[in-house]
Every structure is written in C-alpha cells, then in structure tokens.
Enzyme design. Structure first.
Site, PDB file in Angstrom:
ATOM      1  N   GLY A  30      62.964  82.400  77.851  1.00  0.00           N
ATOM      2  CA  GLY A  30      62.933  83.843  77.648  1.00  0.00           C
ATOM      3  C   GLY A  30      61.596  84.503  77.914  1.00  0.00           C
ATOM      4  CG  ASN A  61      61.559  86.737  83.564  1.00  0.00           C
ATOM      5  OD1 ASN A  61      60.879  87.498  84.251  1.00  0.00           O
ATOM      6  ND2 ASN A  61      61.768  85.477  83.894  1.00  0.00           N
ATOM      7  CG  HIS A 120      66.362  83.033  92.708  1.00  0.00           C
ATOM      8  ND1 HIS A 120      67.004  81.992  92.067  1.00  0.00           N
ATOM      9  CD2 HIS A 120      65.886  82.524  93.871  1.00  0.00           C
ATOM     10  CE1 HIS A 120      66.940  80.913  92.834  1.00  0.00           C
ATOM     11  NE2 HIS A 120      66.262  81.209  93.931  1.00  0.00           N
TER      12      HIS A 120
HETATM   13  C1  GRF Z   1      62.871  82.338  85.862  1.00  0.00           C
HETATM   14  O1  GRF Z   1      61.973  81.661  86.681  1.00  0.00           O
HETATM   15  C2  GRF Z   1      63.952  82.989  86.681  1.00  0.00           C
HETATM   16  O2  GRF Z   1      63.525  83.342  87.960  1.00  0.00           O
HETATM   17  C3  GRF Z   1      65.000  81.915  86.774  1.00  0.00           C
HETATM   18  O3  GRF Z   1      64.937  81.275  85.517  1.00  0.00           O
HETATM   19  C4  GRF Z   1      63.651  81.403  84.950  1.00  0.00           C
HETATM   20  C5  GRF Z   1      63.816  81.938  83.555  1.00  0.00           C
HETATM   21  O4  GRF Z   1      62.623  81.890  82.828  1.00  0.00           O
HETATM   22  N1  GRF Z   1      66.280  82.503  87.099  1.00  0.00           N
HETATM   23  P1  GRF Z   1      62.506  82.549  81.385  1.00  0.00           P
HETATM   24  O5  GRF Z   1      63.608  81.969  80.513  1.00  0.00           O
HETATM   25  O6  GRF Z   1      62.607  84.033  81.526  1.00  0.00           O
HETATM   26  O7  GRF Z   1      61.148  82.103  80.908  1.00  0.00           O
END
Ligand code: GRF
Length: 196
Positions: free
Chosen positions: A17, A19, A116
């Site tokens: 998480g 992001n 992504h």
């Molecule tokens: C990110 O690198 C995103 O691009 C991919 O999965 C990862 C998720 O990371 N789809 P987080 O859980 O947000 O740290």
C-alpha cells in the site's frame, strides 16, 4: 457527480500500500481534493487495510473463491456493492493482484484505473522491473491506465520515465519506479476529480 459533494475514491490492493500511502499524504496535504471512501483487499492482513482504516475509510477484505488470477463473480459483486454504497466515483487499483471482470467493468465504465511499473505496452504482468533490466533497457517507468478486460492492456492515461542505473537490481529499480508512481498516481487522480 453533482459538484456539491466531495469526489470519492475506492482503492483496491493486495499488499504494502505504498501508493495508498502517497494518496493519503496528498489528501492530508490538501494537494488532492478527494475523500477516501473505501479500501478493499483480497488479502487478509494486507497493510493497505490498516492504512485505509487509519484514514477513516471503510475497509473490507473479501477472499475470492478462486486462488489467484480472475475474481469470481460473487466476490466482484460484493466489491461493487461496497463501492456503490460508499458513493465511490473512481476506483483505483494500486497493487491489486487480481483481474477484474465484467461486473466491475460494467459498474464503473472508464472509472477504474491501474498503476503499473513499466512504460506500457512494454512488460505487462508481474516482475516488470526485472523484465526491463533483463532486456537491457536504459529507461523504464510507470504507467497509469484505464482497466479493461485484459492484463495491463487498457488505454494509457499518463506515464513517467525512470532511468535504469548501473548496478541496479530488480529491487533497486522497482524502488525508484515506485517513487515515480507516488507522484504520478495522485496527480492523475487529481485530474479526474477536477473534471467531474
Ligand atoms: C506497484 O509497483 C504497482 O505498480 C504494482 O504493484 C505495486 C504496488 O505497490 N501494480 P504498493 O502496494 O502500492 O506499495
């Protein structure tokens, strides 16, 4: 959306998480004028559920009946029901390791986006940073795109380039890509909120 209420987000993820953390930071700093309505996961104990809870979002984990890949219809239906009941305007997939299907896509047409870690259309699917390294690319990056029925195939909304550096491993490169993701994703969400 009417413009009389806040633009509401639903975030789906399976893991760390980071992001979601970047989204929450942007909301707290008032850079991102949205509300976090719901945080949903297919993985019990996913850190992102704690983050969502601390941010006042409704959080739910629904474990699909299928072990991996595509979501089963019943689980999709439950996710959609929660997102609807929380008046979510935009669904953000942030590290959600499942393929959403027709129930989801019909409920939120052009309102589901994914982040992504590659410059799509290169390196769809898992391990994108490792794939860029193995190919000897000097530049990679991240992409926000609309979600369609495929795996990382939907229309591209925005991209950010990230250089590959000498001595990079898949982990160091992925970490550099994630920093770019943490800027790109909130900025794309802000654009959606501004156009509602
Ligand atoms: C990110 O690198 C995103 O691009 C991919 O999965 C990862 C998720 O990371 N789809 P987080 O859980 O947000 O740290």
């Amino acid at each position: 959306m009417s413009g009389h209420r806040a633009f509401r987000l639903g975030v789906l993820g399976s893991g760390r998480g980071s992001n979601l953390e970047a989204i929450c930071r942007a909301i707290d700093e008032r850079i991102l004028p949205v509300e976090l309505g719901a945080v949903l996961s297919d993985q019990p104990g996913a850190r992102l559920l704690d983050l969502g809870r601390r941010h006042g979002a409704r959080t739910e984990c629904i474990v699909p009946t299928t072990p991996r890949g595509r979501l089963d219809a019943e689980t999709e239906g439950k996710f959609v029901e929660i997102l609807r009941s929380e008046n979510v305007d935009l669904v953000v997939l942030a590290g959600f390791m499942r393929i959403v299907g027709p129930i989801f896509l019909a409920a939120y047409p052009r309102r589901i986006i994914n982040i992504h870690p590659s410059l799509l259309p290169k390196y769809r699917g898992a391990n994108a940073a490792a794939q860029a390294l193995a190919a000897g690319d000097q530049m990679t990056g991240c992409t926000v795109h609309y979600v369609d029925a495929g795996v990382d195939t939907g229309e591209i909304i925005a991209q950010r380039e990230v250089p590959v550096e000498p001595g990079d491993t898949p982990d160091t490169l992925q970490a550099r890509i994630q920093k770019a993701e943490h800027e790109l994703l909130p900025s794309v969400i802000a654009t959606f909120a501004a156009h509602e």
